[in-house]
Design a protein around this motif. Structure first.
Motif, PDB file in Angstrom:
ATOM      1  N   UNK A 162       0.815  -1.218   0.000  1.00  0.00           N
ATOM      2  CA  UNK A 162       0.000   0.000   0.000  1.00  0.00           C
ATOM      3  C   UNK A 162       0.846   1.264   0.000  1.00  0.00           C
ATOM      4  N   UNK A 163       1.938   1.261   0.730  1.00  0.00           N
ATOM      5  CA  UNK A 163       2.776   2.457   0.828  1.00  0.00           C
ATOM      6  C   UNK A 163       3.517   2.749  -0.471  1.00  0.00           C
ATOM      7  N   UNK A 164       3.647   1.737  -1.347  1.00  0.00           N
ATOM      8  CA  UNK A 164       4.414   1.889  -2.575  1.00  0.00           C
ATOM      9  C   UNK A 164       3.529   1.923  -3.819  1.00  0.00           C
ATOM     10  N   UNK A 165       2.266   1.594  -3.653  1.00  0.00           N
ATOM     11  CA  UNK A 165       1.376   1.461  -4.807  1.00  0.00           C
ATOM     12  C   UNK A 165       1.152   2.805  -5.494  1.00  0.00           C
ATOM     13  N   UNK A 166       0.987   2.757  -6.805  1.00  0.00           N
ATOM     14  CA  UNK A 166       0.709   3.956  -7.576  1.00  0.00           C
ATOM     15  C   UNK A 166      -0.792   4.051  -7.819  1.00  0.00           C
ATOM     16  N   UNK A 167      -1.353   5.194  -7.511  1.00  0.00           N
ATOM     17  CA  UNK A 167      -2.794   5.373  -7.648  1.00  0.00           C
ATOM     18  C   UNK A 167      -3.125   5.935  -9.022  1.00  0.00           C
ATOM     19  N   UNK A 217      -5.939 -12.070  -7.578  1.00  0.00           N
ATOM     20  CA  UNK A 217      -4.882 -11.062  -7.698  1.00  0.00           C
ATOM     21  C   UNK A 217      -5.487  -9.655  -7.707  1.00  0.00           C
ATOM     22  N   UNK A 218      -6.663  -9.496  -8.316  1.00  0.00           N
ATOM     23  CA  UNK A 218      -7.339  -8.201  -8.336  1.00  0.00           C
ATOM     24  C   UNK A 218      -7.710  -7.754  -6.921  1.00  0.00           C
ATOM     25  N   UNK A 219      -8.226  -8.672  -6.135  1.00  0.00           N
ATOM     26  CA  UNK A 219      -8.597  -8.347  -4.760  1.00  0.00           C
ATOM     27  C   UNK A 219      -7.375  -7.924  -3.959  1.00  0.00           C
ATOM     28  N   UNK A 220      -6.280  -8.608  -4.179  1.00  0.00           N
ATOM     29  CA  UNK A 220      -5.037  -8.238  -3.500  1.00  0.00           C
ATOM     30  C   UNK A 220      -4.615  -6.829  -3.903  1.00  0.00           C
ATOM     31  N   UNK A 221      -4.734  -6.522  -5.199  1.00  0.00           N
ATOM     32  CA  UNK A 221      -4.363  -5.190  -5.674  1.00  0.00           C
ATOM     33  C   UNK A 221      -5.282  -4.121  -5.087  1.00  0.00           C
ATOM     34  N   UNK A 222      -6.562  -4.432  -4.976  1.00  0.00           N
ATOM     35  CA  UNK A 222      -7.511  -3.485  -4.393  1.00  0.00           C
ATOM     36  C   UNK A 222      -7.189  -3.218  -2.926  1.00  0.00           C
ATOM     37  N   UNK A 223      -6.854  -4.247  -2.214  1.00  0.00           N
ATOM     38  CA  UNK A 223      -6.543  -4.096  -0.795  1.00  0.00           C
ATOM     39  C   UNK A 223      -5.320  -3.213  -0.579  1.00  0.00           C
ATOM     40  N   UNK A 224      -4.433  -3.200  -1.573  1.00  0.00           N
ATOM     41  CA  UNK A 224      -3.221  -2.382  -1.481  1.00  0.00           C
ATOM     42  C   UNK A 224      -3.322  -1.098  -2.306  1.00  0.00           C
ATOM     43  N   UNK A 225      -4.513  -0.878  -2.876  1.00  0.00           N
ATOM     44  CA  UNK A 225      -4.761   0.322  -3.683  1.00  0.00           C
ATOM     45  C   UNK A 225      -3.750   0.462  -4.820  1.00  0.00           C
ATOM     46  N   UNK A 226      -3.361  -0.661  -5.407  1.00  0.00           N
ATOM     47  CA  UNK A 226      -2.399  -0.661  -6.508  1.00  0.00           C
ATOM     48  C   UNK A 226      -3.160  -0.642  -7.838  1.00  0.00           C
TER      49      UNK A 226
END
Length: 286
Positions: free
Chosen positions: A56-61, A128-137
């Motif tokens: 989450x801290x590294x993800x690009x929005x 994998x999509x759910x994981x990305x959503x949880x990390x706001x990636x």
């Protein structure tokens, strides 16, 4: 018999790792035979697995493609399946019930191997999509769109295809969809000619469709490449779909796609098509 055995052997061997299809290969649309298709089916799983979700801290929005939600919405409307809860729908007839027009062997392989492959990969992509959503990636979410579109479309398209056929099918339509076909094409024969020509003419792999346009309250013939959903591609609600990927007919008809398309008209369940048409018009407020 040797060709049949070799075909089935290739499918059984290559589809053992049931997955999706590699993105670049799909775009090139060069699936020439069952072995090639099975190979690229395995490569989409690797593509999904290669997408790394950032913390989450590294993800690009950014903006998430609305097509992702659309695909799941279409699947839910057809199957009442929540996102990720995808299962192989049972057929309402035996695998050999459509013979001699479509062989039982084709139906069994097509249903239990190919359709199941799309479901397996859709579920993997959804995880994998759910994981990305949880990390706001957002980058990872959008990177998953090709896999979700291809495998979600494969699940949706095949589900419609199975219901569009019946052992007691064939003949000409009746009811309101028959009136719509006559109004748009002039006659059933004119529709049949246009639908057949469009389906035979699909370059490489894809689908021929009769769809309903909610905006102008008319039916239309359209085609889609690979497993692209009709509604996402053309804005048409699917009424009647014909799978013209080689796996749908090669075992029985070899490279004579036109013969397969002609045979399809002997198993169309027009009552199902009519029901879909009436439901689509009602949903559109007509």
């Amino acid at each position: 018999m040797a060709d049949k055995d070799a075909y089935i052997s290739a499918l059984e061997q290559k589809l053992a790792e049931l997955s999706g299809t590699e993105v670049d290969q799909v775009k090139k649309n060069q699936l020439a035979n069952a072995a090639d298709e099975a190979r690229v089916i395995g490569e989409m799983a690797a593509y999904v697995a290669s997408i790394t979700v950032q913390r989450a801290a590294e993800a690009q929005v950014g903006l998430v493609s609305p097509q992702i939600a659309d695909i799941y919405s279409y699947i839910n409307a057809e199957l009442s399946e929540a996102r990720g809860a995808h299962v192989l729908p049972p057929l309402k007839y035996d695998y050999d019930a459509l013979e001699p027009h479509i062989s039982g062997t084709i139906m069994e392989i097509h249903h239990t191997k190919h359709h199941q492959a799309y479901i397996n990969n859709l579920k993997a992509a959804t995880d994998k999509l759910i994981e990305a959503e949880q990390n706001n990636d957002v980058n990872a979410m959008n990177a998953l769109l090709p896999a979700i579109k291809f495998n979600g479309g494969g699940h949706l398209n095949h589900t419609i295809f199975w219901t569009n056929m019946s052992p007691n099918g064939g003949g000409e339509p009746s009811g309101s969809v028959a009136d719509a076909i006559n109004a748009e094409f002039g006659s059933f024969q004119a529709f049949k000619d246009k639908f057949s020509a469009a389906s035979v003419g699909v370059k490489g792999s894809g689908w021929g469709w009769l769809g309903y346009c909610p905006k102008n309250d008319k039916v239309a013939v359209a085609t889609c490449q690979n497993q692209d959903p009709l509604q996402l591609t053309h804005g048409l609600v699917p009424l009647l779909g014909l799978d013209v990927w080689e796996h749908a007919y090669y075992l029985q008809y070899k490279n004579l796609r036109a013969d397969y398309v002609k045979a399809f008209f002997n198993v169309i369940d027009w009552s199902n098509v009519n029901e879909r048409y009436e439901n689509a018009r009602k949903a559109a407020g007509h």
